[in-house]
Design a protein around this motif. Structure first.
Motif, mmCIF file in Angstrom:
data_model
loop_
_atom_site.group_PDB
_atom_site.id
_atom_site.type_symbol
_atom_site.label_atom_id
_atom_site.label_comp_id
_atom_site.label_asym_id
_atom_site.label_seq_id
_atom_site.Cartn_x
_atom_site.Cartn_y
_atom_site.Cartn_z
ATOM 1 N N THR A 163 47.557 21.621 37.790
ATOM 2 C CA THR A 163 47.296 22.943 38.377
ATOM 3 C C THR A 163 46.976 23.908 37.238
ATOM 4 N N THR A 164 46.101 24.839 37.528
ATOM 5 C CA THR A 164 45.769 25.852 36.528
ATOM 6 C C THR A 164 45.784 27.230 37.165
ATOM 7 N N LEU A 165 46.111 28.195 36.345
ATOM 8 C CA LEU A 165 45.988 29.589 36.753
ATOM 9 C C LEU A 165 45.212 30.254 35.637
ATOM 10 N N ARG A 166 44.052 30.781 35.961
ATOM 11 C CA ARG A 166 43.266 31.394 34.898
ATOM 12 C C ARG A 166 42.767 32.757 35.363
ATOM 13 N N ALA A 167 42.477 33.582 34.407
ATOM 14 C CA ALA A 167 41.944 34.901 34.712
ATOM 15 C C ALA A 167 40.433 34.851 34.558
ATOM 16 N N VAL A 168 39.746 35.454 35.495
ATOM 17 C CA VAL A 168 38.288 35.403 35.488
ATOM 18 C C VAL A 168 37.760 36.795 35.797
ATOM 19 N N LEU A 186 42.758 40.828 42.224
ATOM 20 C CA LEU A 186 43.612 41.932 41.777
ATOM 21 C C LEU A 186 42.829 43.226 41.990
ATOM 22 N N GLU A 187 43.240 43.985 43.012
ATOM 23 C CA GLU A 187 42.439 45.127 43.453
ATOM 24 C C GLU A 187 42.321 46.220 42.388
ATOM 25 N N ARG A 188 43.328 46.364 41.552
ATOM 26 C CA ARG A 188 43.307 47.495 40.618
ATOM 27 C C ARG A 188 42.712 47.113 39.272
ATOM 28 N N GLU A 189 42.243 45.869 39.134
ATOM 29 C CA GLU A 189 41.768 45.439 37.820
ATOM 30 C C GLU A 189 40.380 44.818 37.913
ATOM 31 N N ALA A 190 39.729 44.760 36.786
ATOM 32 C CA ALA A 190 38.392 44.158 36.737
ATOM 33 C C ALA A 190 38.494 42.642 36.640
ATOM 34 N N LEU A 237 33.623 35.501 38.973
ATOM 35 C CA LEU A 237 34.387 34.742 39.953
ATOM 36 C C LEU A 237 33.627 34.665 41.273
ATOM 37 N N ALA A 238 33.007 35.789 41.689
ATOM 38 C CA ALA A 238 32.276 35.796 42.951
ATOM 39 C C ALA A 238 31.198 34.727 42.918
ATOM 40 N N ARG A 239 30.505 34.610 41.771
ATOM 41 C CA ARG A 239 29.445 33.596 41.672
ATOM 42 C C ARG A 239 30.054 32.193 41.756
ATOM 43 N N THR A 240 31.216 32.030 41.116
ATOM 44 C CA THR A 240 31.862 30.724 41.111
ATOM 45 C C THR A 240 32.221 30.289 42.528
ATOM 46 N N VAL A 241 32.744 31.237 43.315
ATOM 47 C CA VAL A 241 33.120 30.914 44.692
ATOM 48 C C VAL A 241 31.893 30.507 45.484
ATOM 49 N N GLN A 242 30.795 31.289 45.301
ATOM 50 C CA GLN A 242 29.586 30.956 46.039
ATOM 51 C C GLN A 242 29.066 29.582 45.642
ATOM 52 N N ASP A 243 29.132 29.295 44.355
ATOM 53 C CA ASP A 243 28.684 27.980 43.876
ATOM 54 C C ASP A 243 29.470 26.877 44.561
ATOM 55 N N ALA A 244 30.804 27.088 44.603
ATOM 56 C CA ALA A 244 31.663 26.059 45.185
ATOM 57 C C ALA A 244 31.352 25.876 46.659
ATOM 58 N N ALA A 257 46.392 32.376 24.855
ATOM 59 C CA ALA A 257 45.820 33.114 23.735
ATOM 60 C C ALA A 257 45.533 34.553 24.150
ATOM 61 N N ASP A 258 45.755 35.492 23.243
ATOM 62 C CA ASP A 258 45.559 36.893 23.569
ATOM 63 C C ASP A 258 44.282 37.378 22.888
ATOM 64 N N ASP A 259 43.134 36.955 23.394
ATOM 65 C CA ASP A 259 41.908 37.326 22.708
ATOM 66 C C ASP A 259 40.870 37.967 23.617
ATOM 67 N N GLY A 260 41.286 38.534 24.725
ATOM 68 C CA GLY A 260 40.327 39.219 25.571
ATOM 69 C C GLY A 260 41.025 39.818 26.772
ATOM 70 N N PRO A 261 40.320 40.675 27.547
ATOM 71 C CA PRO A 261 40.973 41.326 28.695
ATOM 72 C C PRO A 261 41.468 40.319 29.726
ATOM 73 N N ALA A 262 40.687 39.255 29.951
ATOM 74 C CA ALA A 262 41.112 38.264 30.941
ATOM 75 C C ALA A 262 42.396 37.567 30.482
#
Lengths: 321, 128
Positions: free
Chosen positions: A285-290, A186-190, A295-302, A129-134
């Motif tokens: 398998t999934t590939l998602r944009a975050v 992705l270094e050049r993107e938010a 994402l940083a919080r998610t990694v720490q949680d994990a 779906a194309d409904d946001g920057p992610a």
């Protein structure tokens, strides 16, 4: 569809051309070595390349390396067809990016079927779906879907000896599933991307048992290690693909956790379910944009969940006991 | 009277049948074309295995090519011998060991070639 067959053996070129033409409906060109292939590839556009490994003049790995470094060719799907069964060589090919690795001697009907699956996949439109920057960031990279599928299928075949295939169905994520994720920053993107392999608990144990071979004790640590390794390898393959697209990307340390109540929050993204009828396996398998900060919080949680077993039980009442 | 067990044919008939099943109407005989290419290209490769002493790396590369093309036509014994030479070359076995395998490949190729030539003649006759 236009196909290029690259093989130094005339009878292989003939047989493959025949299969591609009559079974897969392709228009076929042939080359006897990598140099001839590259000369054709810069002049004409091909939808798929079938490449031998051991060839004089310029071999398959050298040819694939040039293809992946050439911007106009870097996304061309390449199927490697070879009698070489060297695991290091296959890993090198996976890192460079291949759509499939098929072994010789040729089993023509199998080859035709696999090539057809890959050609069908090329035509697949990913449901994003194309409904946001992610989502937009992910949609711009929707061509990673076939590479994620190919890497996953090949990895299971190579490391576990289990043939798995992408299925048409989409499975919901379930509380209690094991999930190994690797972050592609992705270094050049938010926005960052997150690759995850999500497996029901029972499947994790079964595939780890197979990996460790029958008789070994399977512990949670083994399951985690296997899933983490899988996430690293497939994530690495996606990283290579992203770099070929021009993204500046780094692969984060993979993490393993067990899905808890947040399972439904992880919906979305490019999601593929795999099955293996022979082993009654089903995973995803999934590939998602975050967004990067989340994402940083998610990694720490994990990380916290792995380090604190009590947290695992607290988060996964469905699997406790 | 003792009758020796029948030897398997040098070329697996099921592989030839499978290749024949790929034939499209109105096109040149695919099996005949594949066999002709094999009979044209393989002797040249085998000449590369006649040098003595045999270089391990070179023997391995040639054997790899023979293994693949023999396997495609169902010449199983030839494929196995070529695979053994390829592995022996990778291991760096002695020149004598490599030469013995190269000689065995030559002998087996003669069987395969005779079988395939008969097959070609039969197909040509059948087409008349």
């Amino acid at each position: 569809m236009k196909a290029l067959v690259v093989d130094d053996q005339a009878n292989v070129r003939l047989l493959l051309s025949h299969i591609l033409r009559t079974r897969n409906g392709c228009t076929v060109s042939v080359a006897a070595n990598g140099r001839e292939a590259l000369a054709l590839l810069v002049r004409e556009s091909f939808d798929i390349v079938v490449l031998d490994l051991l060839m004089p003049v310029l071999d398959g790995v050298e040819t694939l390396t040039v293809i992946r470094r050439t911007p106009a060719l870097s996304q061309t799907p390449v199927i490697v067809l070879s009698a070489v069964r060297d695991e290091r060589k296959v890993r090198q090919l996976l890192r460079l990016g291949i759509a499939a690795y098929l072994t010789k001697p040729l089993r023509p009907l199998d080859v035709a079927e696999r090539i057809q699956q890959i050609l069908d996949r090329l035509g697949d439109a990913p449901a994003v779906a194309d409904d946001g920057p992610a989502e937009r960031a992910l949609a711009a990279r929707a061509d990673l879907r076939p590479q994620m599928i190919a890497a996953t299928e090949q990895l299971f075949g190579l490391m576990l000896g289990i043939e798995v295939g992408a299925a048409g169905t989409r499975e919901p994520l379930t509380s209690g599933d094991d999930v190994a994720s690797a972050v592609l920053r992705l270094e050049r993107e938010a926005v960052d991307l997150e690759f995850a392999i999500t497996a029901p608990r029972a499947m994790s144990e079964r595939m780890t048992a197979q990996y460790l071979q029958a008789g070994d004790v399977v512990t949670d640590a083994d399951v985690s290690a296997t899933l983490r390794e899988f996430a690293t390898i497939i994530g690495g393959r996606l990283q290579t693909a992203l770099r070929q697209r021009g993204d500046v990307v780094s692969l984060g340390e993979p993490t393993v956790s067990r899905l808890g109540a947040e399972a439904c929050e992880r919906a979305g993204g490019i999601r593929v379910t795999y099955t293996s009828s022979a082993h009654d396996l089903r995973f995803m398998t999934t590939l998602r944009a975050v967004p990067g900060a989340r994402l940083a919080r998610t990694v720490q949680d994990a990380d916290r969940r792995i380090e604190d077993p009590a947290h695992v039980h607290a988060a996964t009442p469905a699997t406790a006991g | 009277m003792y009758t020796p067990p029948p030897q398997p044919p040098p070329v697996d008939p099921e592989v030839i049948e499978m290749l024949a099943s790929l034939q499209e109407p109105g096109e040149p005989d695919l099996v005949a074309e594949l066999v002709t290419l094999f009979l044209r290209d393989t002797p040249e490769r085998l000449r590369d295995l006649q040098a003595r002493p045999l270089d391990a790396g070179h023997a391995s590369r040639v054997a790899h090519a023979v293994k693949g093309s023999a396997g495609n036509l169902g010449a199983t014994q030839l494929q196995d011998l070529a695979s053994a030479l390829e592995q022996a070359g990778h291991r760096g076995d002695s020149a004598d060991a490599l030469a013995r395998l190269a000689d065995a490949i030559d002998v087996e190729f003669a069987h395969v070639a005779a079988h395939l030539e008969a097959l070609l003649a039969k197909r040509a006759h059948g087409a008349e």
